[in-house]
Design a protein around this motif. Structure first.
Motif, PDB file in Angstrom:
ATOM      1  N   ASN A   6       0.852  -1.179   0.000  1.00 50.54           N
ATOM      2  CA  ASN A   6       0.000   0.000   0.000  1.00 50.54           C
ATOM      3  C   ASN A   6       0.892   1.233   0.000  1.00 50.54           C
ATOM      4  N   TYR A  22       1.341   5.747  -1.219  1.00 55.14           N
ATOM      5  CA  TYR A  22       0.916   7.030  -1.781  1.00 55.14           C
ATOM      6  C   TYR A  22       2.109   7.633  -2.514  1.00 55.14           C
ATOM      7  N   GLU A  44       3.410   1.568   3.252  1.00 59.05           N
ATOM      8  CA  GLU A  44       3.004   1.203   4.598  1.00 59.05           C
ATOM      9  C   GLU A  44       4.059   0.358   5.316  1.00 59.05           C
ATOM     10  N   PRO A  91      -4.708   6.468  -2.845  1.00 55.81           N
ATOM     11  CA  PRO A  91      -4.115   5.244  -2.295  1.00 55.81           C
ATOM     12  C   PRO A  91      -3.940   4.188  -3.376  1.00 55.81           C
ATOM     13  N   GLN A 151      -1.861   0.333  -4.613  1.00 57.52           N
ATOM     14  CA  GLN A 151      -1.134  -0.885  -4.277  1.00 57.52           C
ATOM     15  C   GLN A 151      -0.111  -1.086  -5.381  1.00 57.52           C
ATOM     16  N   TYR A 165       2.637   6.376   8.519  1.00 55.65           N
ATOM     17  CA  TYR A 165       1.784   6.081   7.375  1.00 55.65           C
ATOM     18  C   TYR A 165       0.311   6.232   7.765  1.00 55.65           C
ATOM     19  N   GLN A 193      -2.475   9.112   6.434  1.00 59.21           N
ATOM     20  CA  GLN A 193      -3.825   8.842   5.940  1.00 59.21           C
ATOM     21  C   GLN A 193      -4.862   9.659   6.708  1.00 59.21           C
TER      22      GLN A 193
END
Length: 237
Positions: A6, A8, A27, A54, A56, A109, A113
């Motif tokens: 995960n 950004y 993350e 966000p 992956q 992290y 968020q």
């Protein structure tokens, strides 16, 4: 190839004729720099490599700049406009300046968020102060916000405090220097701050800037300059 992470996107810039160099905050791995080959001319239907969405991601390769292999959106990008967008870029710039690559900061992290969500929902001071304080804590750089660094007296809402870069908060019993920070501002760093008055919020902002300054260095933050320009245009309008 790595397991899916995960992430950004914090920043991106051209790399060669067709690629991008992207900085991500993940993350489990922390900050990662990747080469996104061909991303300046993405194929139809490819996930846009844009901040505040966000993702992956997977990557492969060794060294400081592995290759991005895949990216899938986990949700739509957050609706950040105007001042909120500039403040979100400020969060990104803090991570870029303070976090070395490949050091995991899972608490930061989560705080990132939460701060983005707070900005998107209309918050301002509270998301920023909570993120700044949480980032300093996880980096092992946070001062003790609860007591005077010299005598150990607890911070009180009625007190007034100075800041010494080598020590931290200093109460009025331990210094004759100017004490520009009220106890309300100090306590507001770890509480709901948006309901506080503008002067207290300003003090909390200035105190956090003083705490961050030794680690950010002398180079100005670009996001602060952009935000200052935005406010200047607004005042003229």
């Amino acid at each position: 190839m790595t397991e899916a992470q995960n992430a950004y996107i914090l920043h991106r810039r051209p790399y060669g004729e067709t690629s991008l160099l992207v900085e991500l905050f993940t993350e489990d791995v922390g900050r990662v720099g990747l080469v996104a080959r061909g991303a300046r001319r993405p194929r139809k239907g490819a996930t846009p490599l844009e901040p505040f969405r966000p993702l992956q991601v997977t990557w492969s390769g060794r060294g400081e700049l592995p290759n991005l292999r895949g990216s899938e959106p986990l949700s739509s990008p957050l609706a950040l406009r105007g001042e909120a967008l500039y403040l979100a870029f400020y969060l990104n710039e803090l991570l870029l300046r303070l976090c070395p690559r490949f050091d995991p900061y899972p608490l930061a992290y989560g705080a990132y968020q939460e701060a983005l969500a707070g900005l998107a929902s209309g918050g301002r001071d509270q998301p920023l102060r909570a993120f700044e304080a949480g980032l300093l804590e996880e980096l092992g750089l946070a001062p003790d916000w609860q007591q005077c660094a010299r005598c150990g007296r607890a911070v009180t809402a009625s007190g007034a405090y100075a800041w010494e870069p080598e020590l931290g908060l200093i109460c009025g019993h331990c210094t004759t220097a100017k004490r520009p920070y009220s106890g309300q501002a100090v306590l507001g760093l770890q509480a709901e701050a948006d309901h506080l008055g503008p002067e207290i919020r300003r003090q909390a902002r200035d105190l956090m800037r003083a705490a961050l300054a030794p680690y950010l260095g002398s180079r100005p933050l670009e996001s602060r300059e952009l935000l200052r320009a935005l406010h200047h245009r607004g005042s003229r309008g």
